[in-house]
Design an enzyme around this catalytic site. Structure first.
Site, short mmCIF file in Angstrom:
data_model
loop_
_atom_site.label_atom_id
_atom_site.label_comp_id
_atom_site.label_asym_id
_atom_site.label_seq_id
_atom_site.Cartn_x
_atom_site.Cartn_y
_atom_site.Cartn_z
N GLU A 409 0.75 -1.17 0.16
CA GLU A 409 -0.01 0.06 0.04
C GLU A 409 0.82 1.31 -0.08
OE1 GLU A 409 -2.87 -1.20 3.17
OE2 GLU A 409 -4.18 -1.46 1.51
N GLU A 479 -4.19 -10.65 0.19
CA GLU A 479 -5.21 -10.49 1.54
C GLU A 479 -6.67 -10.77 1.25
OE1 GLU A 479 -4.68 -6.65 3.62
OE2 GLU A 479 -2.57 -6.58 3.17
C1 GAL Z 1 -5.28 -3.82 4.19
C2 GAL Z 1 -3.84 -3.77 4.64
C3 GAL Z 1 -3.73 -4.62 5.74
C4 GAL Z 1 -4.42 -4.13 6.87
C5 GAL Z 1 -5.78 -4.87 6.42
C6 GAL Z 1 -6.79 -4.71 6.97
O1 GAL Z 1 -5.40 -2.82 3.34
O2 GAL Z 1 -2.80 -4.05 3.61
O3 GAL Z 1 -2.45 -3.92 6.40
O4 GAL Z 1 -4.68 -2.85 7.15
O5 GAL Z 1 -6.07 -3.88 5.12
O6 GAL Z 1 -6.47 -5.08 8.43
#
Ligand code: GAL
Length: 951
Positions: A409, A479
């Protein structure tokens, strides 16, 4: 104006070029971990640097443990933010209010420390920057919190009375590059080590160990700063450095982590190596290792411990890897920085695919439209390249690391491209990952986070629009399935997509562990609990493990969903199909067992012979003839795949995969019908079989000698984090819509209490204030004299557009209802879209153990598919297989609690029996509940039979 070191964009001065990290060699090493002296100042200039001079008197200072964070050792407090910088955006400047920790350590060299040769001082991690002096001489300064930095110190060392001084600022220019979603925790949080560097020691070295799957051979070449020899006894290899040698080998994979012991010997040093041969590539748009496509069953791991923050003991790292392996996880993204290198040794040894991510995130610049983003500003490029090089050089000799990630990010920019170019030139043997640039200009994979199922399916089918280059790349979700609080829901639907489309190579659940900090008043603290502003609340508690590392129900669910062996079949026909979902391994390490259950109780068991099945293969096997059973008995097979022998990560008998196959006709026992007539007793009491009612209100008052309170329709649940959604999104979450509708404060109007010859009917209208929506609810009570039967029917009225949180009844039982036994799903909680791991059986627990200890209290603890349950002297049976919860507090108390310590047990156990529950989804960061798991109001019935337990 010349800026002080900590505020300039440079990565630092004075440290040595980065090199490979290794745990041991025969060169002397001396740990400087332990108690140090410590002084905290509110600003960088509150104290001068006199403390670094020889002979400084630090008796007035405190002690601190290194490695450690000062904010977790009684100096200042932790601060949690997700995306926002907790200081004004004015890069590279940081606030004057900048807690500054001066650290001092005095040490003597061990008696055996060699007199000859050089020495280096290594810091494995200091947050956010350090300026270092040894014996009064300044060595230099560095930024890059989770990266190793070394200084040459040989000529400065003396046999006794060495003084190491380190000044650490909480905020530095480097903080702008480290905006990861986690606690801000300053300090020297990883090891400090003095390493002897004898003349002729190895310097940097690079182990290249490739595998040719066609020939079955490995090719080894070790390049080293100092020429020497490489030996691998088991392979008969003994070659000079820089020379390639090819021999037959067993390859390394995460499933079969074959490592060969080797030695790199230079004139001055012998370094033990553990070599894994493997080749990573993208072939025809698919990531392959050793020529075969791989599917990532991954997690994102931050380093975290509830007492020590990011300072992790070796046991904790090992515990993480063992827990991952035992839960069928095969991959880890080291979000969002290189972990302690010892963790990567464990990944090599026990077998995990690793995406090693650089210590780089600039997310907070999004708040200003990415204006001034360091990754698109050439002044910062040296710092970015330094970070890339420190990651790659440190970690390049790990077989487990198959991808480098540029960071997380950071938006897009030239600096990222410069990093990618540098990494490709240095290491052609691994793939490049970065999620933040949808053009995929610098990457080998198309990576996304939190894309919903429909989009992932489009990508799987190749129907997504996008740049040409991207269309040809393999896809992964770096993620997904945000594990915050109760959930994540919808895992199974993702896994089906991953297993259907070759381009979809799996994903990494966000995230491994809740970052709750142990706290005397709150149990575990989250954002805001230290009075810090701004903060992002409990968004920091979104892991598959609770802070103390006990697995949450989400991890149990994930383990089931990602089983590497699928067991299916037809229990009635007695056939079982076993599919091997491993990418490399056969099934020889597994034994298969069956048990035959009658009404949830195993009555026979045995071993199931499964023929050899290669990866991707499938075999059909026959179950034995079932033992006889009486009518109205619910029968099923439970088939398990267990470890045939102990492995390095779990004991023999550890369950890897399982399935339950119904063996009967699926019929359930008929509900007893009533013959008993209601009788009016004293005053306004009315009796019906074993039950007593209030004749005016129709309330059930008692069953036998058990008082019952407040039995009525219930639709409310304490919203989960996923119900609450993403606070930064403009559209209201489902929980906000429920509250707006008033579902948390329904009104109950009694329209009729009608005794009949064979029972009692109570008609009600249950409705929220200020709305014409309602649930017409009829309670029809009958009894056969011994038991009490409820037929609840609910008919929605009006134009309902929202789902309900739940639909069922709740009631209170007097305290002492400790033990609960039930025949249904267990042992843990389940909800409609998190029920894959629920095992049908007869279970027993006490009420307290039924509660799932989410750090922020919320709906939890439901057990699905209840056939019968016994608690508090009651036996409840139902052919409708409702959901059961039992708690020592009301739903409203649960809803109001901010921490577990807000929940104090009352003297009533509150029981809910639900015909339906709304799904869980993963809307705390990601898609909500899939349509098939939404609980939309519709005419519903629920039948339950109550009797005194044992009656
Ligand atoms: C993503 C980010 C993580 C964390 C997650 C939400 O956008 O890469 O670091 O913030 O969301 O918990």
């Amino acid at each position: 104006m010349e800026l002080p070191h900590h505020e300039d964009v440079s990565p630092g001065t004075g440290s040595l070029p980065p090199r490979a990290w290794y745990a041991t060699s025969d060169a002397a090493a001396f740990s400087l971990n332990g108690p140090w002296r410590f002084r905290l100042s509110p600003t960088p200039d509150a104290e001068d640097e006199a403390f670094a001079a020889d002979g400084y008197d630090s008796t007035a200072w405190d002690d601190i443990t290194v490695p450690g964070h000062w904010v977790l050792q009684g100096h200042g407090a932790p601060h949690y933010t997700n995306q926002l910088y907790p200081f004004p955006l004015d890069a590279p400047r940081v606030p004057t209010e900048n807690p500054t920790g001066d650290h001092l350590h005095t040490f003597d060299l061990p008696a055996a420390w060699p007199r000859e040769g050089a020495a280096v001082l290594r810091f494995d991690g200091v947050d956010s920057c350090a300026r270092v002096w040894l014996n009064g001489t300044e060595l230099g300064d560095f930024k890059g919190s989770r990266l190793a930095h070394e200084f040459a110190v040989g000529e400065l060392l003396r046999p006794t009375g060495n003084v190491l001084a380190v000044r650490v600022h909480q905020w530095s220019a480097g903080s702008y590059l480290e905006d990861q979603d986690q606690w801000w925790l300053p300090g020297i949080f990883r090891d400090v080590t003095l390493l002897h560097r004898p003349a002729g020691s190895a310097g940097d070295f690079f182990v290249h160990a490739a595998y040719d799957h066609r020939a079955g051979t490995g090719t080894l070449r070790v390049d080293a700063g100092t020429a020497g020899r490489v030996t691998v006894p088991a392979l008969g290899i003994d070659v000079p450095t820089s020379r390639s040698v090819t021999v037959p080998v067993e390859p390394w994979t995460a499933e079969t982590p074959r490592l060969y012991d080797a030695v790199l010997a230079t004139p001055g040093e012998r370094i033990p190596l553990r070599v894994g041969f493997r080749t990573v590539a993208v072939e025809d748009g698919v990531i392959t290792v050793n020529g075969r496509p791989v599917l990532f069953r991954g997690v994102n791991r931050h380093e975290f411990h509830p007492e020590t923050g990011r300072a992790l003991a070796p046991d904790t790292m090992r515990a993480d890897v063992l827990l991952m392996k035992r839960h069928n996880i095969n991959a880890v993204r080291t979000s969002h920085y290189p972990p302690h290198p010892a963790f990567l040794d464990l990944c090599d040894e026990l077998g995990l695919w690793v995406i090693d991510e650089c210590d780089l995130e600039t997310h907070g610049f999004q708040a200003v439209g990415w204006r001034g983003n360091p990754v698109d500003d050439d002044r910062w490029t040296p710092a970015l390249l330094d970070r890339a090089a420190r990651m790659v050089e440190r970690d390049k000799n790990h077989a487990s690391v198959i991808m480098w990630s540029l960071g997380n990010e950071c938006g897009t920019g030239r600096g990222l491209t410069a990093m990618a170019d540098w990494i490709r030139a240095r290491d052609a043997g691994r793939l490049l990952h970065y999620e933040g640039d949808r053009s995929c200009a610098d990457t080998d994979v198309y990576s996304r986070m939190y894309a919903d199922h429909a989009e992932v399916e489009r990508i799987g089918r190749g129907e997504d629009e996008g740049p040409r280059r991207r269309a040809g790349l393999p896809f992964l979700l770096c993620e997904y399935a945000h594990a915050m609080g109760n959930g994540p829901g919808g895992l199974g639907a993702y896994q089906r997509l991953f297993e259907t489309y070759e381009r979809l190579q799996g994903g990494f659940v966000w995230e491994w562990i809740d970052h709750g900090i142990a706290h005397p008043a709150y149990g575990y603290a989250y954002g805001g609990d230290f009075g810090e502003e701004p903060h992002d609340g409990n968004f920091v508690c979104d892991g598959l493990l609770f802070p103390d590392r006990t697995p949450s129900p989400g991890l149990v669910e994930y383990k089931k969903v990602i089983e590497p062996v699928r067991i299916e079949g037809d229990g009635r026909a007695g056939t079982v199909a076993v599919t091997n979902l491993h990418d490399f391994a056969g099934l020889a390490h597994l034994a298969f067992t069956w048990s035959y259950d009658q009404d949830g109780v195993p009555v026979a068991d045995g071993v199931l012979a499964v023929p050899p099945v290669g990866p991707g293969g499938r075999a059909e096997v026959k179950l034995p003839p079932p033992p006889p059973h009486g009518p109205d008995t619910e029968t099923q097979w439970t088939v398990r795949a267990v470890l045939a022998d102990a492995t390095a990560w779990a004991p023999r008998g550890h369950v890897v995969a399982w399935a339950q196959l119904p063996a009967g006709d699926g019929r359930t026992r008929p509900v007893p019908d009533g013959a008993a007539a209601p009788r009016t007793a004293d005053g306004h009491r009315l009796t019906l079989g074993p039950a007593a009612f209030d004749a005016r209100t129709g309330d059930l008052l008692a069953l036998g000698d058990r008082a019952i309170t407040g039995l009525r329709l219930d639709v409310w649940r304490a919203p989960t984090d996923n119900d609450n959604g993403m606070p930064w999104r403009p559209e209201p979450s489902v929980a906000a819509r429920w509250r707006a509708l008033g579902l948390h404060r329904m009104r109950h109007r009694v329209d009729a209490v009608e005794p009949t010859a064979d029972g009692l009917t109570v008609r009600t209208r249950v409705a929220p204030a200020a709305s014409d929506l309602a649930l017409r609810t009829e309670y029809r009570w009958t009894s056969d004299g011994d038991r009490l039967t409820l037929r609840l029917s609910v008919t929605p009225e009006g134009d309902w557009t929202q789902p309900l949180p739940r639909l069922g009844i709740s009631f209170g039982l007097p305290g002492g209802a400790d033990r609960v036994r039930w025949f249904g799903g267990g042992p843990g909680e389940a909800y409609p879209d998190t029920a894959t791991a629920s095992l049908l059986g007869v279970w027993e627990s006490d009420v307290d153990a039924l509660q799932t200890p989410y750090v922020r209290p919320q709906e939890n603890g439901a057990r699905p598919g209840i056939r019968w349950a016994e608690l508090g002297g009651l036996r409840i049976e139902s052919a409708d297989r409702p959901w059961l919860t039992a708690r020592r507090w009301t739903t409203h108390q649960l809803d109001a609690a901010a921490h577990r310590t807000d929940l104090t047990p009352g003297d009533t156990v509150w029981v809910t029996l639900d015909a339906g529950q709304h799904g869980i989804g993963t809307n705390s960061c990601g898609p909500g509940v899939l349509p098939q798991y939404a609980l939309h109001p519709r005419p519903t019935t629920l039948r339950c039979v109550f009797a005194p337990a044992g009656g």
